[in-house]
Design an enzyme around this catalytic site. Structure first.
Site, PDB file in Angstrom:
ATOM      1  N   HIS A   1      58.549  62.040  59.896  1.00 45.56           N
ATOM      2  CA  HIS A   1      58.405  61.450  59.191  1.00 45.56           C
ATOM      3  C   HIS A   1      56.780  59.880  59.502  1.00 45.56           C
ATOM      4  O   HIS A   1      57.894  58.604  59.892  1.00 45.56           O
ATOM      5  CB  HIS A   1      60.113  60.726  59.536  1.00 45.56           C
ATOM      6  CG  HIS A   1      60.990  61.804  58.692  1.00 45.56           C
ATOM      7  ND1 HIS A   1      61.765  62.187  57.667  1.00 45.56           N
ATOM      8  CD2 HIS A   1      61.407  63.053  59.218  1.00 45.56           C
ATOM      9  CE1 HIS A   1      62.004  62.511  58.039  1.00 45.56           C
ATOM     10  NE2 HIS A   1      62.364  63.590  58.556  1.00 45.56           N
TER      11      HIS A   1
ATOM     12  N   SER B   1      32.198  44.408  58.374  1.00 47.67           N
ATOM     13  CA  SER B   1      32.945  43.764  58.223  1.00 47.67           C
ATOM     14  C   SER B   1      31.684  42.040  58.025  1.00 47.67           C
ATOM     15  O   SER B   1      31.100  42.384  58.461  1.00 47.67           O
ATOM     16  CB  SER B   1      34.153  42.837  58.457  1.00 47.67           C
ATOM     17  OG  SER B   1      34.429  41.037  58.495  1.00 47.67           O
TER      18      SER B   1
ATOM     19  N   LYS C   1      35.021  44.203  63.839  1.00 48.62           N
ATOM     20  CA  LYS C   1      35.033  45.998  62.104  1.00 48.62           C
ATOM     21  C   LYS C   1      34.365  46.649  62.602  1.00 48.62           C
ATOM     22  O   LYS C   1      33.212  46.683  62.722  1.00 48.62           O
ATOM     23  CB  LYS C   1      35.637  44.801  61.467  1.00 48.62           C
ATOM     24  CG  LYS C   1      36.830  43.772  61.358  1.00 48.62           C
ATOM     25  CD  LYS C   1      37.866  44.777  61.776  1.00 48.62           C
ATOM     26  CE  LYS C   1      38.381  45.333  60.442  1.00 48.62           C
ATOM     27  NZ  LYS C   1      38.994  44.754  58.596  1.00 48.62           N
TER      28      LYS C   1
ATOM     29  N   GLU D   1      39.335  55.351  52.721  1.00 46.93           N
ATOM     30  CA  GLU D   1      39.481  54.292  51.636  1.00 46.93           C
ATOM     31  C   GLU D   1      39.458  55.122  50.106  1.00 46.93           C
ATOM     32  O   GLU D   1      40.475  55.086  49.585  1.00 46.93           O
ATOM     33  CB  GLU D   1      39.682  53.116  52.052  1.00 46.93           C
ATOM     34  CG  GLU D   1      39.992  52.669  53.756  1.00 46.93           C
ATOM     35  CD  GLU D   1      39.735  51.515  53.884  1.00 46.93           C
ATOM     36  OE1 GLU D   1      39.363  50.501  53.768  1.00 46.93           O
ATOM     37  OE2 GLU D   1      39.460  51.263  55.355  1.00 46.93           O
TER      38      GLU D   1
END
Ligand code: ARG
Length: 472
Positions: free
Chosen positions: A171, A292, A298, A305
């Site tokens: 979980h 970024s 970043k 992704e």
């Protein structure tokens, strides 16, 4: 069609008159012609199409349907087309209806009327079914090789991180301590199964449709065993209608690819989480991350992704294929031309994702200390504390309840289990002794899990061996 290609085609003199003009008194409308054409994507099958035609020509001569001489001229012509396509001397004519028409027209342009004999006892229906199986058989081998490359990367990481302790989750809540290698190897098991599924599909697919002709077979005395053997098929399709109308092999492969993507996507999701400051369990190599355009700090896990994102595409491809087949009457229908773009897209996507994933996994750095720090919080040794009491004769359910109360006490005191004194423990149960601390240390929790397939070191070694054997 672009102007340059048109000029090339005209120069080569193969702007084609439709093969079926005999029955028609009018040209096909230009828009309809373009709409109908599949060469822009089935040109990928040129090698298999020519390979199939060579086998067919050999068989026609072997069975005395054409002469040996004619067969030789046809085969030489086909070989010339293949080498000219590969060297770039010959370009595809995108005004052709499909790859089969292109090759046949080019052959006839090169060798004359004898080229027109190639299509004896054959149809584009059995031809395309044959091409697709040959093509996907080769490509599936490449997908399996890429899966093995990824498995190699996982094993490499597992070996490097064999002693790293990390929280195992259920979980997405910290649950029990495990070895990071054990977690990685769970993915290896999935990819081993994926490779098996693809190989299974290939085994079922490796049956020759060639000789099914349009749908009913032929009145010529052909030899389907011979063409099957020449093309490396295990046998030939026993029912000619099934031979030309079956695309189960596409569905099976696309299903297997969809599942590969499911596994990649779950792995990608974890890598994305692990790379965050919140987790900090791994750092991806600069070569597989991006920055970024505005935020200088970043470091984004774009590859992972994108893999997660592309998973939806591959699922969509499978749905497209299933839907093409749903409700199709036997035998061939033009709908079936729609098998290619989704099949090719699914194949290309899964190959690209596997190709980038393997080096990304191989080069990522696991952060041992961060993993350990996370494992120290969240009471992930609570099960072991309950087991400690249970082993002293307390029924597990009662021990479980006592430990629950101890955890609640810890939370109220802002402490972890290892920090309570023995006197505090004894307030909950007299059976607690000093030895409990050794029993609930993280490394003890992991080492004690010696059950088969558990997170213990021996099991992890076994798993590594199993995957290494599989890769071989
Ligand atoms: N381009 C066609 C396809 O991909 C080849 C088979 C055409 N057969 C036919 N009867 N029109 O399905």
């Amino acid at each position: 069609m672009c102007a340059k290609r048109l000029i090339n085609a005209v120069l080569r003199g193969v702007i084609m008159e439709k093969m079926w003009t005999g029955r028609f008194s009018k040209q096909l409308d230009k828009l309809a012609d373009d709409f109908n054409s599949s060469i822009s994507f089935d040109c990928a099958l040129y090698k298999q199409d020519i390979q199939g035609s060579i086998a067919h020509a050999k068989m026609l001569a072997g069975c005395g349907i054409i002469s040996e001489e004619e067969s030789k001229v046809i085969i030489d012509g086909l070989k010339g087309i293949l080498s000219d396509l590969e060297s770039g001397k010959l370009a595809f004519d995108f005004s052709a209806e499909d790859i089969h028409m292109f090759v046949e027209a080019e052959l006839t342009a090169r060798v004359g009327d004898v080229g027109k004999k190639l299509h004896t006892a054959r149809s584009r229906n059995d031809q395309i079914a044959t091409d697709m199986r040959l093509y996907l058989r080769d490509e599936s081998g490449e997908v399996v090789a890429l899966i093995k490359q990824l498995l190699g990367a996982i094993v490499e990481q597992a070996k490097k991180t064999k002693t790293y302790i990390v929280p195992g989750y259920t979980h997405l809540q910290r649950a029990q301590p495990i070895l990071f290698a054990h977690h990685l190897l769970a993915y290896a098991m999935m990819f081993v199964r994926d490779a098996g599924r693809i190989s299974d599909a290939v085994r079922r697919m490796n049956v020759s449709p060639l000789g099914s002709c349009a749908l009913a077979g032929t009145s010529y005395d052909t030899d389907r065993t011979y063409t099957a053997k020449l093309l490396g098929f295990d046998s030939y399709c026993l029912n000619s209608i099934d031979g030309v109308s079956d695309r189960d092999f596409c569905v099976e492969l696309m299903s297997a690819f969809a599942l590969v993507m499911t596994h990649l996507s779950r792995f990608a999701e974890e890598i994305i989480l692990w790379s965050s400051w919140e987790f900090g369990f791994v750092e991806l190599d600069d070569a597989y991350t991006t920055g970024s355009s505005i935020m200088p700090q970043k470091k984004n896990s774009d590859m992972a992704e994108l893999v997660r994102g592309k998973t939806g595409r591959v699922y969509g491809d499978l749905m497209a294929m299933l839907t093409v087949l749903k409700g199709l009457p036997l035998a061939y229908n033009k709908d079936m031309q729609e098998d290619k773009e989704c099949m090719f897209d699914s194949l290309r996507t899964v190959k690209n994702c596997l190709a980038v994933f393997a080096p990304m996994v191989a080069t990522m750095t696991a952060k041992k200390d961060n993993m350990y720090r996370a494992a120290q919080k969240g009471f992930i040794n609570a099960t072991d504390l309950a087991d400690y009491l249970a082993k002293k004769g307390v029924p597990f359910r009662s021990a479980y309840k006592t430990v629950g109360q101890i955890v609640a006490y810890c939370i109220s005191q802002d402490k972890v289990l290892d920090e309570l004194t023995i006197d505090e423990y004894k307030k909950f149960d007299k059976l607690f002794e000093e030895d409990l601390y050794g029993e609930i240390s993280l490394s003890a929790c992991v080492q004690k899990r010696t059950s088969a397939g558990g997170t213990g070191a021996r099991s992890v070694e076994q798993q590594i061996k199993f995957v290494e054997e599989f890769i071989k």
